[in-house]
Design a protein around this motif. Structure first.
Motif, PDB file in Angstrom:
ATOM      1  N   THR A   1      -7.566  46.118 -18.391  1.00 45.42           N
ATOM      2  CA  THR A   1      -7.669  47.581 -18.417  1.00 45.42           C
ATOM      3  C   THR A   1      -6.585  48.186 -19.302  1.00 45.42           C
ATOM      4  N   LEU A   2      -5.365  47.689 -19.162  1.00 43.07           N
ATOM      5  CA  LEU A   2      -4.263  48.212 -19.964  1.00 43.07           C
ATOM      6  C   LEU A   2      -4.397  47.842 -21.438  1.00 43.07           C
ATOM      7  N   LEU A   3      -4.976  46.682 -21.710  1.00 41.71           N
ATOM      8  CA  LEU A   3      -5.138  46.258 -23.104  1.00 41.71           C
ATOM      9  C   LEU A   3      -6.118  47.151 -23.861  1.00 41.71           C
ATOM     10  N   ALA A   4      -6.936  47.915 -23.112  1.00 37.43           N
ATOM     11  CA  ALA A   4      -7.851  48.840 -23.778  1.00 37.43           C
ATOM     12  C   ALA A   4      -7.079  49.885 -24.582  1.00 37.43           C
ATOM     13  N   ALA A   5      -5.795  50.126 -24.201  1.00 41.50           N
ATOM     14  CA  ALA A   5      -4.955  51.066 -24.947  1.00 41.50           C
ATOM     15  C   ALA A   5      -4.286  50.405 -26.131  1.00 41.50           C
ATOM     16  N   GLY A   6      -4.404  49.073 -26.250  1.00 39.40           N
ATOM     17  CA  GLY A   6      -3.809  48.363 -27.371  1.00 39.40           C
ATOM     18  C   GLY A   6      -2.657  47.483 -26.952  1.00 39.40           C
ATOM     19  N   ALA A   7      -2.051  46.855 -27.936  1.00 38.21           N
ATOM     20  CA  ALA A   7      -0.909  45.972 -27.713  1.00 38.21           C
ATOM     21  C   ALA A   7       0.101  46.221 -28.825  1.00 38.21           C
ATOM     22  N   PRO A   8       1.365  45.855 -28.610  1.00 41.39           N
ATOM     23  CA  PRO A   8       2.378  46.097 -29.640  1.00 41.39           C
ATOM     24  C   PRO A   8       1.988  45.465 -30.971  1.00 41.39           C
ATOM     25  N   GLU A   9       2.241  46.181 -32.050  1.00 40.49           N
ATOM     26  CA  GLU A   9       1.932  45.671 -33.387  1.00 40.49           C
ATOM     27  C   GLU A   9       2.747  44.408 -33.654  1.00 40.49           C
ATOM     28  N   GLY A  10       2.093  43.388 -34.194  1.00 35.91           N
ATOM     29  CA  GLY A  10       2.763  42.132 -34.496  1.00 35.91           C
ATOM     30  C   GLY A  10       2.977  41.242 -33.298  1.00 35.91           C
ATOM     31  N   HIS A  11       2.462  41.620 -32.145  1.00 34.09           N
ATOM     32  CA  HIS A  11       2.637  40.808 -30.935  1.00 34.09           C
ATOM     33  C   HIS A  11       1.856  39.506 -31.075  1.00 34.09           C
ATOM     34  N   ARG A  12       2.386  38.438 -30.477  1.00 37.64           N
ATOM     35  CA  ARG A  12       1.719  37.130 -30.557  1.00 37.64           C
ATOM     36  C   ARG A  12       0.369  37.117 -29.870  1.00 37.64           C
ATOM     37  N   LEU A  13       0.028  38.182 -29.127  1.00 35.69           N
ATOM     38  CA  LEU A  13      -1.274  38.255 -28.477  1.00 35.69           C
ATOM     39  C   LEU A  13      -2.405  38.367 -29.492  1.00 35.69           C
ATOM     40  N   TRP A  14      -2.166  39.051 -30.619  1.00 38.17           N
ATOM     41  CA  TRP A  14      -3.256  39.341 -31.545  1.00 38.17           C
ATOM     42  C   TRP A  14      -3.936  38.087 -32.096  1.00 38.17           C
ATOM     43  N   PRO A  15      -3.209  37.098 -32.618  1.00 34.29           N
ATOM     44  CA  PRO A  15      -3.925  35.901 -33.091  1.00 34.29           C
ATOM     45  C   PRO A  15      -4.643  35.165 -31.974  1.00 34.29           C
ATOM     46  N   LEU A  16      -4.111  35.236 -30.748  1.00 31.93           N
ATOM     47  CA  LEU A  16      -4.790  34.588 -29.625  1.00 31.93           C
ATOM     48  C   LEU A  16      -6.107  35.295 -29.306  1.00 31.93           C
TER      49      LEU A  16
END
Length: 233
Positions: free
Chosen positions: A20-35
């Motif tokens: 639910t919280l990820l719907a607002a996004g994640a920090p830019e450059g966070h290691r979550l994005w490639p995952l």
């Protein structure tokens, strides 16, 4: 019930909040994005799908395949005894019998060899599932008891509505960290499955029938085993 089963309910609840919280996004450059790009799924759904993997059915499949090997052993035993006759027909039969014996049970490319490899692959997958479930359970236990989990629970408590504009809140940043940890361990698990498939693929290929060369063919006719023999009364 294993450790992952015991952690499934609180883990899924936490990851539902994380999603639910990820719907607002994640920090830019966070290691979550490639995952996220690799898995193509949010952590809650990823865990829910992974929970369906169980080692017992795969181990059972390995045992079931090995039971079939005994039937091939009986067939090979019947073909081992030489016929009590002689002549050209007996010689042709002997060549066919030897070819069939090799096809049934001689080396890793025989039918028995492929069955043993299939059973071994099932056992390896069962071990992979068991080990991967334990690794995921450990990660879930860590994130459930983490400071990030407290931030996520606070941010998703009744009456709190996640912001979809402006800077990310502490809860949203914590959600990104939890998501990254969960997706990372699942990526490692699925990498293990792909590695197993690459390792076992050559041993799981089709077992081809290889008739003898022309020099063994009587009168240059079809190779023994490549033609049908019909007997009628």
């Amino acid at each position: 019930m294993d450790a992952l089963d015991r952690l499934a309910e609180p883990g899924l609840d936490l990851l539902r909040r994380v999603d639910t919280l990820l719907a607002a996004g994640a920090p830019e450059g966070h290691r979550l994005w490639p995952l996220l790009r690799r898995m193509q799924v949010l952590p809650g759904e990823a865990l829910r799908s992974f929970l369906g993997l169980r080692p017992a059915p795969l181990a059972g499949a390995g045992h079931a395949v090995r039971r079939h090997i005994h039937g091939y052993d009986h067939a090979c035993a019947a073909l081992t005894d030489p016929p009590l006759w002689s002549g050209s027909a007996a010689a042709a039969y002997g060549q066919s019998r030897a070819m069939l014996l090799r096809h049934l049970d001689e080396g890793p490319e025989s039918l028995v060899g492929r069955l043993e490899a299939t059973a071994g692959y099932a056992d390896a997958l069962a071990d992979w599932v068991e080990g991967s479930r334990l690794a995921v359970a450990r990660t879930l236990a860590e994130v459930i008891g983490s400071a990030e989990a407290v931030a996520v629970l606070t941010a998703t408590s009744p009456g709190r509505v996640p912001s979809h504009s402006g800077p990310l809140s502490p809860g949203e940043a914590a959600a990104a960290e939890i998501a990254a940890r969960v997706l990372a361990v699942l990526c490692v698990a699925y990498d293990g499955a792909e590695t197993l498939l690459r390792q076992w693929a050559p041993s799981l290929a089709e077992s081809p029938w290889r008739p003898e060369s022309a020099r063994f063919r009587p009168d240059n006719g079809p190779a023994p085993g490549a033609r049908s023999t019909r007997i009628g009364w």
